[in-house]
Design a protein around this motif. Structure first.
Motif, PDB file in Angstrom:
ATOM      1  N   THR A 153       0.911  -1.333   0.011  1.00  0.00           N
ATOM      2  CA  THR A 153      -0.053  -0.054   0.018  1.00  0.00           C
ATOM      3  C   THR A 153       0.817   1.190  -0.087  1.00  0.00           C
ATOM      4  O   THR A 153       1.988   0.976   0.352  1.00  0.00           O
ATOM      5  CB  THR A 153      -1.020  -0.129   1.099  1.00  0.00           C
ATOM      6  OG1 THR A 153      -1.728   0.978   1.263  1.00  0.00           O
ATOM      7  CG2 THR A 153      -0.094   0.150   2.506  1.00  0.00           C
ATOM      8  N   GLN A 154       0.218   2.519  -0.405  1.00  0.00           N
ATOM      9  CA  GLN A 154       0.884   3.718  -0.324  1.00  0.00           C
ATOM     10  C   GLN A 154       0.373   4.373   0.965  1.00  0.00           C
ATOM     11  O   GLN A 154       0.769   5.777   1.109  1.00  0.00           O
ATOM     12  CB  GLN A 154       0.798   4.487  -1.577  1.00  0.00           C
ATOM     13  CG  GLN A 154       1.491   3.888  -3.001  1.00  0.00           C
ATOM     14  CD  GLN A 154       3.055   3.824  -2.653  1.00  0.00           C
ATOM     15  OE1 GLN A 154       3.444   4.795  -2.349  1.00  0.00           O
ATOM     16  NE2 GLN A 154       3.454   2.622  -3.118  1.00  0.00           N
ATOM     17  N   ASN A 155      -0.510   3.813   1.366  1.00  0.00           N
ATOM     18  CA  ASN A 155      -1.131   4.647   2.575  1.00  0.00           C
ATOM     19  C   ASN A 155      -0.400   4.405   3.735  1.00  0.00           C
ATOM     20  O   ASN A 155       0.227   3.486   4.327  1.00  0.00           O
ATOM     21  CB  ASN A 155      -2.576   4.191   3.025  1.00  0.00           C
ATOM     22  CG  ASN A 155      -3.543   4.281   2.020  1.00  0.00           C
ATOM     23  OD1 ASN A 155      -3.313   5.103   1.098  1.00  0.00           O
ATOM     24  ND2 ASN A 155      -4.442   3.473   1.826  1.00  0.00           N
ATOM     25  N   ILE A 156      -0.323   5.566   4.686  1.00  0.00           N
ATOM     26  CA  ILE A 156       0.413   5.747   5.768  1.00  0.00           C
ATOM     27  C   ILE A 156      -0.228   6.741   6.835  1.00  0.00           C
ATOM     28  O   ILE A 156      -0.975   7.467   6.263  1.00  0.00           O
ATOM     29  CB  ILE A 156       1.835   6.162   5.635  1.00  0.00           C
ATOM     30  CG1 ILE A 156       2.770   6.161   6.890  1.00  0.00           C
ATOM     31  CG2 ILE A 156       1.829   7.591   4.952  1.00  0.00           C
ATOM     32  CD1 ILE A 156       3.205   4.882   7.171  1.00  0.00           C
ATOM     33  N   HIS A 157      -0.447   6.228   8.085  1.00  0.00           N
ATOM     34  CA  HIS A 157      -1.109   7.011   9.150  1.00  0.00           C
ATOM     35  C   HIS A 157      -0.221   7.842   9.703  1.00  0.00           C
ATOM     36  O   HIS A 157       0.939   7.551  10.416  1.00  0.00           O
ATOM     37  CB  HIS A 157      -1.607   5.872  10.136  1.00  0.00           C
ATOM     38  CG  HIS A 157      -2.656   6.513  11.274  1.00  0.00           C
ATOM     39  ND1 HIS A 157      -2.439   7.581  11.950  1.00  0.00           N
ATOM     40  CD2 HIS A 157      -3.926   6.162  11.304  1.00  0.00           C
ATOM     41  CE1 HIS A 157      -3.432   8.046  12.741  1.00  0.00           C
ATOM     42  NE2 HIS A 157      -4.468   7.189  12.197  1.00  0.00           N
ATOM     43  N   PRO A 158      -0.335   9.197   9.579  1.00  0.00           N
ATOM     44  CA  PRO A 158       0.789   9.903  10.229  1.00  0.00           C
ATOM     45  C   PRO A 158       0.476  10.308  11.524  1.00  0.00           C
ATOM     46  O   PRO A 158       1.148  11.502  12.362  1.00  0.00           O
ATOM     47  CB  PRO A 158       0.553  11.340   9.370  1.00  0.00           C
ATOM     48  CG  PRO A 158      -0.913  11.081   8.732  1.00  0.00           C
ATOM     49  CD  PRO A 158      -1.019   9.877   8.839  1.00  0.00           C
ATOM     50  N   TYR A 159      -0.332   9.914  12.356  1.00  0.00           N
ATOM     51  CA  TYR A 159      -0.546   9.677  13.711  1.00  0.00           C
ATOM     52  C   TYR A 159      -1.378  10.929  14.111  1.00  0.00           C
ATOM     53  O   TYR A 159      -2.370  10.866  14.664  1.00  0.00           O
ATOM     54  CB  TYR A 159       1.028  10.056  14.544  1.00  0.00           C
ATOM     55  CG  TYR A 159       0.700   9.910  16.098  1.00  0.00           C
ATOM     56  CD1 TYR A 159       0.104   8.872  16.597  1.00  0.00           C
ATOM     57  CD2 TYR A 159       1.023  11.077  16.829  1.00  0.00           C
ATOM     58  CE1 TYR A 159      -0.250   8.753  18.138  1.00  0.00           C
ATOM     59  CE2 TYR A 159       0.871  10.996  18.127  1.00  0.00           C
ATOM     60  CZ  TYR A 159       0.201   9.967  18.840  1.00  0.00           C
ATOM     61  OH  TYR A 159       0.130  10.037  20.318  1.00  0.00           O
TER      62      TYR A 159
END
Length: 175
Positions: A153-159
């Protein structure tokens, strides 16, 4: 308490510096490095993303990866093969099934929470613990892959919106 306030003040200062023209380019961001210097207590040795990626390419089973973020962050993406350790409950974990001589790399968004988990592991007798420098943000910023339950995936949770500017690659997904 005073040390925490100093680290927080340093982190705020680094964030302000970033707003003055520095951007989060992969692997070469003095402001991000300054932020990490203010956050890290240097109680757990670090491993750089490129070095870890190379080791995982050669022998994926050589390292136990522990993702020490929240369930929502882990669900969005994580390093391939990482085991989830909920940061909110890590102090109760004994890691009884893991040999104390096993090589362990902990990570979170930037490395602050994972350093605390690494300290816990060391206190439990683990002898080969490392903290991923810059966390999953540095990993992604250097173009290294992350995965979710469906695969790459290219998705990331930036907090949070406050930490999001340090993530220069990937699709920011807040859940």
């Amino acid at each position: 308490m005073k040390a925490s306030i100093k680290r927080f003040a340093g982190a705020v200062w680094a964030l302000l510096l970033s707003a003055c023209g520095s951007n989060a380019q992969s692997g070469d961001n003095p402001a991000y490095d300054q932020l990490l210097r203010t956050l890290y207590r240097n109680t757990v040795p670090v491993i750089w993303p490129a070095a870890l990626a190379q080791q995982l390419r050669v022998n994926p089973d050589s390292v136990l990866l522990l993702d020490t973020r929240t369930p929502a962050e882990y669900a969005v993406s994580h390093l391939r093969g990482a085991r989830f350790v909920d940061f909110d409950h890590y102090e109760k974990a004994t890691f009884a099934s893991v040999p104390r001589t096993r090589r362990v790399v902990v990570y979170c968004s930037v490395g602050y929470r994972s350093e605390k988990v690494g300290e816990r592991l060391k206190a439990l007798g683990f002898t080969r613990v490392q903290n991923l420098y810059g966390g999953i943000f540095q990993w992604v910023n250097q173009g290294l892959p992350v995965y979710n339950a469906q695969g790459p995936t290219q998705n990331i949770h930036p907090y949070s919106a406050l930490w999001g500017p340090w993530l220069s690659r990937g699709n920011k997904v807040y859940q």
